[in-house]
Motif scaffolding. Sequence first.
Motif, PDB file in Angstrom:
ATOM      1  N   MET A  80     -11.783   5.627 -18.926  1.00 43.78           N
ATOM      2  CA  MET A  80     -12.334   5.968 -17.623  1.00 43.78           C
ATOM      3  C   MET A  80     -11.165   6.097 -16.656  1.00 43.78           C
ATOM      4  SD  MET A  80     -15.660   5.986 -18.087  1.00 43.78           S
ATOM      5  CE  MET A  80     -16.311   5.894 -16.415  1.00 43.78           C
ATOM      6  N   LEU A  81     -11.129   7.210 -15.903  1.00 43.69           N
ATOM      7  CA  LEU A  81     -10.032   7.458 -14.973  1.00 43.69           C
ATOM      8  C   LEU A  81     -10.558   7.591 -13.552  1.00 43.69           C
ATOM      9  CD1 LEU A  81      -7.977  10.230 -16.828  1.00 43.69           C
ATOM     10  CD2 LEU A  81      -7.816   7.751 -17.104  1.00 43.69           C
ATOM     11  N   ASP A  82      -9.749   7.178 -12.608  1.00 46.00           N
ATOM     12  CA  ASP A  82      -9.935   7.523 -11.200  1.00 46.00           C
ATOM     13  C   ASP A  82      -9.048   8.736 -10.956  1.00 46.00           C
ATOM     14  OD1 ASP A  82     -10.560   7.331  -8.404  1.00 46.00           O
ATOM     15  OD2 ASP A  82      -8.589   6.414  -8.132  1.00 46.00           O
ATOM     16  N   SER A  83      -9.650   9.888 -10.655  1.00 47.72           N
ATOM     17  CA  SER A  83      -8.887  11.132 -10.572  1.00 47.72           C
ATOM     18  C   SER A  83      -9.403  11.999  -9.436  1.00 47.72           C
ATOM     19  CB  SER A  83      -8.960  11.892 -11.905  1.00 47.72           C
ATOM     20  OG  SER A  83     -10.303  12.178 -12.253  1.00 47.72           O
ATOM     21  N   SER A  84      -8.764  13.155  -9.262  1.00 48.88           N
ATOM     22  CA  SER A  84      -9.122  14.073  -8.186  1.00 48.88           C
ATOM     23  C   SER A  84      -9.376  15.451  -8.754  1.00 48.88           C
ATOM     24  CB  SER A  84      -7.992  14.122  -7.155  1.00 48.88           C
ATOM     25  OG  SER A  84      -8.361  14.902  -6.042  1.00 48.88           O
ATOM     26  N   LEU A  85     -10.518  16.038  -8.381  1.00 49.14           N
ATOM     27  CA  LEU A  85     -10.900  17.333  -8.924  1.00 49.14           C
ATOM     28  C   LEU A  85     -11.810  18.055  -7.940  1.00 49.14           C
ATOM     29  CD1 LEU A  85     -10.671  19.106 -11.515  1.00 49.14           C
ATOM     30  CD2 LEU A  85     -12.775  18.027 -12.297  1.00 49.14           C
ATOM     31  N   LEU A  86     -11.526  19.339  -7.715  1.00 49.68           N
ATOM     32  CA  LEU A  86     -12.349  20.196  -6.853  1.00 49.68           C
ATOM     33  C   LEU A  86     -12.557  19.564  -5.475  1.00 49.68           C
ATOM     34  CD1 LEU A  86     -14.947  21.398  -9.517  1.00 49.68           C
ATOM     35  CD2 LEU A  86     -13.098  22.745  -8.492  1.00 49.68           C
ATOM     36  N   GLY A  87     -11.487  18.970  -4.956  1.00 48.81           N
ATOM     37  CA  GLY A  87     -11.529  18.417  -3.614  1.00 48.81           C
ATOM     38  C   GLY A  87     -12.229  17.080  -3.490  1.00 48.81           C
ATOM     39  N   GLU A  88     -12.560  16.449  -4.605  1.00 48.53           N
ATOM     40  CA  GLU A  88     -13.255  15.168  -4.589  1.00 48.53           C
ATOM     41  C   GLU A  88     -12.489  14.131  -5.392  1.00 48.53           C
ATOM     42  OE1 GLU A  88     -17.327  15.313  -5.787  1.00 48.53           O
ATOM     43  OE2 GLU A  88     -17.666  17.301  -4.898  1.00 48.53           O
ATOM     44  N   ARG A  89     -12.623  12.880  -4.979  1.00 51.60           N
ATOM     45  CA  ARG A  89     -12.138  11.772  -5.795  1.00 51.60           C
ATOM     46  C   ARG A  89     -13.281  11.397  -6.737  1.00 51.60           C
ATOM     47  NH1 ARG A  89      -6.889  10.852  -6.707  1.00 51.60           N
ATOM     48  NH2 ARG A  89      -6.682   8.840  -7.787  1.00 51.60           N
ATOM     49  N   VAL A  90     -13.035  11.415  -8.031  1.00 49.88           N
ATOM     50  CA  VAL A  90     -14.104  11.251  -9.005  1.00 49.88           C
ATOM     51  C   VAL A  90     -13.702  10.217 -10.054  1.00 49.88           C
ATOM     52  CG1 VAL A  90     -14.961  13.611  -8.709  1.00 49.88           C
ATOM     53  CG2 VAL A  90     -13.216  13.133 -10.445  1.00 49.88           C
ATOM     54  N   THR A  91     -14.706   9.717 -10.767  1.00 48.34           N
ATOM     55  CA  THR A  91     -14.486   8.909 -11.950  1.00 48.34           C
ATOM     56  C   THR A  91     -14.703   9.806 -13.158  1.00 48.34           C
ATOM     57  OG1 THR A  91     -15.234   6.887 -10.856  1.00 48.34           O
ATOM     58  CG2 THR A  91     -15.212   6.883 -13.258  1.00 48.34           C
ATOM     59  N   SER A  92     -13.669   9.970 -13.970  1.00 47.81           N
ATOM     60  CA  SER A  92     -13.715  10.883 -15.117  1.00 47.81           C
ATOM     61  C   SER A  92     -13.744  10.103 -16.420  1.00 47.81           C
ATOM     62  CB  SER A  92     -12.483  11.802 -15.128  1.00 47.81           C
ATOM     63  OG  SER A  92     -12.456  12.640 -14.004  1.00 47.81           O
ATOM     64  N   VAL A  93     -14.534  10.600 -17.352  1.00 47.33           N
ATOM     65  CA  VAL A  93     -14.426  10.173 -18.744  1.00 47.33           C
ATOM     66  C   VAL A  93     -13.380  11.075 -19.389  1.00 47.33           C
ATOM     67  CG1 VAL A  93     -15.625   9.854 -20.933  1.00 47.33           C
ATOM     68  CG2 VAL A  93     -16.833   9.475 -18.782  1.00 47.33           C
ATOM     69  N   HIS A  94     -12.380  10.483 -20.021  1.00 48.01           N
ATOM     70  CA  HIS A  94     -11.256  11.256 -20.547  1.00 48.01           C
ATOM     71  C   HIS A  94     -10.986  10.864 -21.993  1.00 48.01           C
ATOM     72  CE1 HIS A  94      -6.949  11.998 -21.378  1.00 48.01           C
ATOM     73  NE2 HIS A  94      -7.100  13.047 -20.590  1.00 48.01           N
ATOM     74  N   GLU A  95     -10.679  11.858 -22.819  1.00 50.71           N
ATOM     75  CA  GLU A  95     -10.320  11.563 -24.201  1.00 50.71           C
ATOM     76  C   GLU A  95      -9.130  12.406 -24.637  1.00 50.71           C
ATOM     77  OE1 GLU A  95     -13.104  14.559 -26.877  1.00 50.71           O
ATOM     78  OE2 GLU A  95     -13.811  12.518 -26.508  1.00 50.71           O
ATOM     79  N   THR A  96      -8.351  11.870 -25.556  1.00 45.87           N
ATOM     80  CA  THR A  96      -7.245  12.584 -26.181  1.00 45.87           C
ATOM     81  C   THR A  96      -7.380  12.466 -27.687  1.00 45.87           C
ATOM     82  OG1 THR A  96      -5.732  12.186 -24.327  1.00 45.87           O
ATOM     83  CG2 THR A  96      -4.743  12.739 -26.457  1.00 45.87           C
ATOM     84  N   LEU A  97      -7.258  13.601 -28.375  1.00 47.16           N
ATOM     85  CA  LEU A  97      -7.261  13.628 -29.830  1.00 47.16           C
ATOM     86  C   LEU A  97      -5.905  14.124 -30.312  1.00 47.16           C
ATOM     87  CD1 LEU A  97      -8.719  13.519 -32.626  1.00 47.16           C
ATOM     88  CD2 LEU A  97      -9.289  15.932 -32.257  1.00 47.16           C
TER      89      LEU A  97
END
Length: 236
Positions: A197-214
């Motif tokens: 879970m990340l605290d990130s910025s996208l499309l002008g908003e501060r959002v909580t993102s689910v992130h994965e790396t394979l």
Amino acid sequence: MTERSRASVTRDVHEFVVGPSRIHWDGASLVLDLDEIGMPLPQRVRGRVRVWPRGLSTFATALDDGGRHRWGPIAPCARVEVDLQQPGVRWSGEAYLDSNEGDEPIDRPFTDWDWSRASLRDGSTAVIYDVRQKHGGDRVIAQRFSADGAAEPFEAPARQKLPRTLWRIDRHMRNEPGEPARVLHTLEDTPFYVRSMLDSSLLGERVTSVHETLNVPRLMARTTRLMLPWRMPRVK
């Protein structure tokens, strides 16, 4: 998760059954009835998960230049209800359901990818697939899905390097400049895959993102293949 043979799998227009577990659509929600043994420490996982889509999506796109691997969300904006008797867990929240399919093994076209999903203020969902191929350039898929399932592309921001995982996996996040992403919580950390879970910025908003790396070479490594049966047993 348990890998089972064809003898334990059945499917018809109403349900998909894998061993003692089943999935079916009740007309309003996707219902998953689970009856499994968790690993690596054996424990019963039994109960029901219900996914309520706000809208269904027909969007699908290729992940590789050859078009042999495809991704598309089924319910990009949804709600989930979890009710497990064993272990005793009950909660509800925002959900997302998608589908990946391929005509060849995953190690043929890819070296790695980063993927992220974030819920936005207006109820839409933004998804970014950031794919590296063995041959050909990087592919970046950035789509915003409204609650009814409609899709609209957007310009993905630049890549930002994230801290390496405990298994020393390199990972990146598409994040707006000047607004660094922070790892809030790591949900799964393995030799070839990590979800956080990340605290990130996208499309002008501060959002909580689910992130994965394979990391595909790590997935195909002999050491990983020797470890997998301890986390994902195989039965008939």
